[in-house]
Design a protein around this motif. Structure first.
Motif, PDB file in Angstrom:
ATOM      1  N   VAL A   8       0.829  -1.144  -0.076  1.00 56.68           N
ATOM      2  CA  VAL A   8      -0.018  -0.001   0.100  1.00 56.68           C
ATOM      3  C   VAL A   8       0.897   1.233   0.156  1.00 56.68           C
ATOM      4  CG1 VAL A   8      -1.578   1.266   1.536  1.00 56.68           C
ATOM      5  CG2 VAL A   8      -2.051  -1.011   1.027  1.00 56.68           C
ATOM      6  N   LEU A  19      -4.479  -3.024  -4.402  1.00 57.56           N
ATOM      7  CA  LEU A  19      -5.074  -1.552  -4.653  1.00 57.56           C
ATOM      8  C   LEU A  19      -6.440  -1.606  -4.877  1.00 57.56           C
ATOM      9  CD1 LEU A  19      -2.001  -0.906  -3.873  1.00 57.56           C
ATOM     10  CD2 LEU A  19      -2.010   0.757  -5.762  1.00 57.56           C
ATOM     11  N   ALA A  65      -9.030   4.493   1.354  1.00 58.40           N
ATOM     12  CA  ALA A  65      -8.207   4.039   0.200  1.00 58.40           C
ATOM     13  C   ALA A  65      -8.294   4.997  -0.803  1.00 58.40           C
ATOM     14  CB  ALA A  65      -8.455   2.341  -0.162  1.00 58.40           C
TER      15      ALA A  65
END
Ligand SMILES: Cc1cc2nc3c(=O)[nH]c(=O)nc-3n(C[C@H](O)[C@H](O)[C@H](O)COP(=O)(O)OP(=O)(O)OC[C@H]3O[C@@H](n4cnc5c(N)ncnc54)[C@H](O)[C@@H]3O)c2cc1C
Ligand code: FES
Ligand code: FES
Lengths: 290, 179
Positions: free
Chosen positions: A118, A128, A151
């Motif tokens: 990440v 991802l 995210a």
């Protein structure tokens, strides 16, 4: 051979690691599995003066569930194979294990960490799009405190993230998939290499949120395309075609390299997004439990 | 910067002083003289440097030696006790010509061990996936796959080990170096 002198630290606690980061900030690099960092140091492309290993902090490798909040908490140094083998990941976020199974090879999965992947933010990394589709958050810590970053906001561009130099990734927090069903698809020429494009789909039952496909390898950060309308229309005919057009529109300028030009990458993104979406919808319809 | 690490290598406790820039593969080769661990690319791609770290295969060119403090390392030398007592996987590689130049072989053998530890009866497909992190420029992989199938049969007790030994191995590899 690594030629640049470096000071090496192996702190035994997060607090100690954060102190070191606060003190050394820009000159320091965190070491996770080392699968990306050590080769770049060997090649002289990264020359950190200080390396702070997270590999001796047991608490950072824990995978736990927070039943009350309905979330899965994956420690920053959980290895890819820890994620693949975890019964908690299988119960709450099987889409993540689906993606992790495609990473590199056995040795890479044994050593590489989710936090490292990440933080490194390779645009074709397998985690991802899965993290974006799952609406996961990246929990980062510094001596200044903790930030919980979605995210979709954490990944900014090619290997560029919202992480500050004095922060480390302590945890990846994933809302439990619950009744939603996921699927992951990737295009690659040779096993063990990064994907050319990849796609993670999450299909939510009607009334429990949006269905989405997140696509990697086409832009600096994963691209999310809403699939709710296509899913509720049964993923046929014009609804599916409209979804595919939305994917095309979301990939205006895909990368071009030896693996393919922009047109090829865009069409591969469409195909893999469609395959992931149909597979996830198939699982949802079949009542598959993972 | 020099740093002292304590680790176990092939069952033996070691205390080693390493430069913080040193990768584990170089420490094994240059400081412990365990030269069975090879270095092909040095950048995580070929698998020649594969060793087991705490029971799992890793590419030792991507591990800093200083980070291996407290670890339990197994190299290809730790698989046998004497040239006449090779590990079934090593015997199978010799008997089935699972090697030509031998550069990839130590890493291949450890990846085979990782695979067979978890999956004693793998399909051909599972074997090919299991060794996908190890490149071989010589064999075309076919005899490597057959070697692993053969070793799996022996380890499952369905076949007896082919008699195979090699010349030139030190008699007592795990204990041949002081330190
Ligand atoms: C041969 C090979 C094939 C690969 N194939 C794939 C693939 O197919 N798909 C894929 O997704 N990946 C692939 N990878 C990359 C792999 O997943 C790496 O493990 C990952 O990119 C980096 O994770 P790491 O733990 O090894 O991090 P490291 O190499 O230790 O670190 C990478 C970067 O992240 C930073 N960092 C690490 N941990 C943290 C943390 N907790 N907090 C803050 N910063 C941190 C480091 O400072 C560094 O900048 C491959 C790697 C190799 C060598
Ligand atoms: S030398 Fe380590 S992978 Fe090639
Ligand atoms: S036998 Fe020569 S590289 Fe495999």
């Amino acid at each position: 051979m690594i030629t640049a002198e470096l000071q090496f630290h192996r702190p035994g606690s997060v607090a100690e690691a954060l102190e070191l980061l606060a003190r050394h900030g820009d000159d320091a690099k965190i070491l996770g599995g080392g699968m990306s960092l050590v080769p770049t140091m060997t090649l002289g492309l990264a020359r950190p003066e200080i390396v702070i290993s997270l590999n001796h902090i047991t608490e950072l490798r824990v995978i736990a569930e927070d039943a009350a909040a309905g979330t899965l908490r994956i420690g920053g140094t959980a290895r890819h194979n820890d994620v693949i083998a975890s019964p908690l990941v299988a119960r709450h976020a099987p889409l993540l294990a689906d993606a992790a199974r495609h990473i590199g090879d056995m040795q890479v999965r044994n050593r590489g960490t989710i936090g490292g992947s990440v933080a490194h933010a390779d645009p074709a990394a397998d985690y991802l799009p899965a993290l974006v589709a799952l609406d996961a958050s990246v929990v980062v810590r510094s001596t200044r405190g903790e930030r919980v970053i979605p995210a979709a906001e954490f990944f900014i561009d090619v290997m560029a993230t919202a992480l500050a130099p004095d922060e480390l990734i302590a945890e990846i927090r994933v809302p439990s998939q619950g009744t939603a069903r996921g699927a992951y698809r990737r295009l690659t020429r040779v096993e063990g290499s990064f994907a050319i494009v990849n796609a993670a789909a999450l299909v939510r039952p009607a009334g429990s949120g949006a269905s989405v496909v997140a696509i990697g390898g086409v832009a600096g950060a994963p691209v999310a395309v809403d699939a709710s309308t296509a899913v509720s229309a049964g993923l046929t005919g014009s609804a599916l075609a409209a979804f595919e057009d939305a994917v095309r529109a979301a990939c205006p300028e895909p990368f071009e390299d030896l693996n393919g030009d922009a047109v090829y990458r865009r069409e591969m993104a469409v195909i893999h997004a469609r395959r992931a979406l149909l597979a996830a919808a198939g699982r949802a319809a079949a009542g598959v439990t993972v | 910067m020099q740093t002292t690490i304590k680790l176990t290598v092939n069952g033996r406790a070691r205390t080693v002083e390493v430069d913080s820039r040193m990768i584990l593969a170089d420490m094994l080769r240059d400081q412990l003289r365990l030269t069975g661990t090879h270095i092909g690319c040095g950048t995580g791609n070929c698998g020649a440097c594969t060793v087991m770290l705490d029971g799992r295969t890793v590419k030792s060119c991507c591990v800093l030696a200083a980070d291996a403090d407290g670890a339990d390392v197994l190299t290809v030398e730790g698989l046998y006790t004497s040239p006449d007592d090779l590990h079934p996987i090593q015997q199978a590689f010799i008997a089935n010509q699972g090697l030509q130049c031998g550069y990839c072989t130590p890493g291949m053998i450890l990846s085979a061990k990782q695979l067979l530890d978890a999956n004693p009866d793998p399909t051909e497909d599972e074997i090919r996936h299991g060794i996908s992190g190890n490149l071989c420029r010589c064999t075309g992989y076919h005899f490597i796959v057959e070697s692993i199938q053969d070793a799996a049969r022996v380890l499952r007790g369905e076949a007896s080990a082919p008699s195979a030994s090699i010349t030139g191995l030190p008699a007592s590899p795990a204990t041949d170096v002081a330190g």
